[in-house]
Design an enzyme around this catalytic site. Sequence first.
Site, PDB file in Angstrom:
ATOM      1  N   ARG A 138      -5.788  -1.481  -2.674  1.00 54.78           N
ATOM      2  CA  ARG A 138      -5.898  -0.179  -3.315  1.00 54.78           C
ATOM      3  C   ARG A 138      -4.899  -0.122  -4.456  1.00 54.78           C
ATOM      4  NH1 ARG A 138      -4.830   5.522  -0.307  1.00 54.78           N
ATOM      5  NH2 ARG A 138      -2.715   4.729  -0.312  1.00 54.78           N
TER       6      ARG A 138
ATOM      7  N   THR B  44      -4.267   4.422  -9.287  1.00 56.99           N
ATOM      8  CA  THR B  44      -5.583   5.094  -9.360  1.00 56.99           C
ATOM      9  C   THR B  44      -6.154   5.378  -7.968  1.00 56.99           C
ATOM     10  OG1 THR B  44      -6.761   2.989  -9.317  1.00 56.99           O
ATOM     11  CG2 THR B  44      -6.120   3.847 -11.492  1.00 56.99           C
TER      12      THR B  44
ATOM     13  N   ASP C 274       2.211  -3.411   5.372  1.00 57.11           N
ATOM     14  CA  ASP C 274       3.647  -3.719   5.349  1.00 57.11           C
ATOM     15  C   ASP C 274       4.224  -3.786   6.751  1.00 57.11           C
ATOM     16  OD1 ASP C 274       3.719  -3.939   2.633  1.00 57.11           O
ATOM     17  OD2 ASP C 274       4.532  -1.930   2.269  1.00 57.11           O
TER      18      ASP C 274
ATOM     19  N   ASP D   2       2.638   2.429   5.871  1.00 57.70           N
ATOM     20  CA  ASP D   2       1.793   1.394   5.259  1.00 57.70           C
ATOM     21  C   ASP D   2       1.490   0.330   6.319  1.00 57.70           C
ATOM     22  OD1 ASP D   2       1.034  -1.081   3.911  1.00 57.70           O
ATOM     23  OD2 ASP D   2       1.446   0.031   2.070  1.00 57.70           O
TER      24      ASP D   2
HETATM   25  C1  PRP Z   1      -4.566  -0.007   2.788  1.00 57.11           C
HETATM   26  C2  PRP Z   1      -5.381   0.053   4.064  1.00 57.11           C
HETATM   27  C3  PRP Z   1      -6.772   0.251   3.537  1.00 57.11           C
HETATM   28  C4  PRP Z   1      -6.556   1.112   2.337  1.00 57.11           C
HETATM   29  C5  PRP Z   1      -6.857   2.525   2.736  1.00 57.11           C
HETATM   30  O1  PRP Z   1      -4.658  -1.257   2.246  1.00 57.11           O
HETATM   31  O2  PRP Z   1      -5.222  -1.080   4.867  1.00 57.11           O
HETATM   32  O3  PRP Z   1      -7.418  -0.962   3.176  1.00 57.11           O
HETATM   33  O4  PRP Z   1      -5.167   1.004   1.985  1.00 57.11           O
HETATM   34  O5  PRP Z   1      -6.842   3.357   1.641  1.00 57.11           O
HETATM   35  P1  PRP Z   1      -8.153   4.051   1.043  1.00 57.11           P
HETATM   36  O6  PRP Z   1      -8.920   4.587   2.192  1.00 57.11           O
HETATM   37  O7  PRP Z   1      -7.569   5.132   0.173  1.00 57.11           O
HETATM   38  O8  PRP Z   1      -8.919   3.035   0.254  1.00 57.11           O
HETATM   39  P2  PRP Z   1      -3.832  -1.705   0.957  1.00 57.11           P
HETATM   40  O9  PRP Z   1      -4.590  -1.435  -0.281  1.00 57.11           O
HETATM   41  O10 PRP Z   1      -2.444  -1.130   1.020  1.00 57.11           O
HETATM   42  O11 PRP Z   1      -3.805  -3.267   1.091  1.00 57.11           O
HETATM   43  P3  PRP Z   1      -3.136  -4.201   2.207  1.00 57.11           P
HETATM   44  O12 PRP Z   1      -4.008  -4.101   3.429  1.00 57.11           O
HETATM   45  O13 PRP Z   1      -3.207  -5.544   1.569  1.00 57.11           O
HETATM   46  O14 PRP Z   1      -1.728  -3.739   2.466  1.00 57.11           O
HETATM   47  N1  URA Z   2      -2.876   2.724   3.539  1.00 58.67           N
HETATM   48  C1  URA Z   2      -1.901   2.649   4.488  1.00 58.67           C
HETATM   49  O1  URA Z   2      -1.503   1.550   4.891  1.00 58.67           O
HETATM   50  N2  URA Z   2      -1.411   3.800   4.975  1.00 58.67           N
HETATM   51  C2  URA Z   2      -1.820   5.000   4.566  1.00 58.67           C
HETATM   52  O2  URA Z   2      -1.325   6.026   5.070  1.00 58.67           O
HETATM   53  C3  URA Z   2      -2.811   5.058   3.569  1.00 58.67           C
HETATM   54  C4  URA Z   2      -3.334   3.901   3.079  1.00 58.67           C
END
Ligand code: PRP
Ligand code: URA
Length: 212
Positions: free
Chosen positions: A107, A111, A206, A203
Amino acid sequence: MSEFPNLTVLDHPLIRHKVTHLRDRRTPKKRFKELADEIAMLMAYEATRGLGVEEVEVETPLETTVGHRIKGKKLVLVPILRAGLGMVEGILRLVPSARVGHVGLFRDESTLQPVEYYFKVPQHAEHRDFIVLDPMLATGGSASAALTLLKERGAASLRFMCLVAAPEGVRRLLEDHPDVPVFAAALDRELNDHGYILPGLGDAGDRLFGTR
Ligand code: PRP
Ligand code: URA
């Protein structure tokens, strides 16, 4: 009628107990990963309830009888990278023969739009059942994009499973993919200005991979 006919919140006492530990900021990385797998496994028991079965003959030590097996091609788990990986092992413990596809999406933090970087799923998508995995359903952008990519490959039987859902994300999936049942361990209150779920768990990527 519920505001979200697409949503099933799996609020079994064991799941609620484990989600509370998952939310706790003091829960260390190793335990966080174990909890994500444990919750995903418990959820998979319910989320797979609708799978079709067919009769099969089985020989017991005493006689031949009729049993059942899951019908059709192998189930496919599709974690949305990275954080969705945290749910795969738990479900494989329950369904060891499941195939695993991968959708790479992150994400864009300014944006909040999903950016695709990887896509690989087993062939014959049209004949398979898919469960898309991501711990967090926030705006719903990533989940919606993953489901669209799978549909473009021909997938017709799709479920989405997350640990924590925001109402905004469930609504987005209802609008974009009303045919896809959504399973969550918890439905939270709202998103903050940065698109994080409140109260949420922070997160997920993380916390799973120790990258903060
Ligand atoms: C996080 C989570 C989802 C997304 C959710 O991933 O694991 O994939 O955000 O957000 P949304 O519903 O607003 O799209 P992230 O983009 O942080 O990537 P990661 O899993 O690599 O940490
Ligand atoms: N992605 C995450 O990992 N946590 C949130 O709360 C939203 C998006």
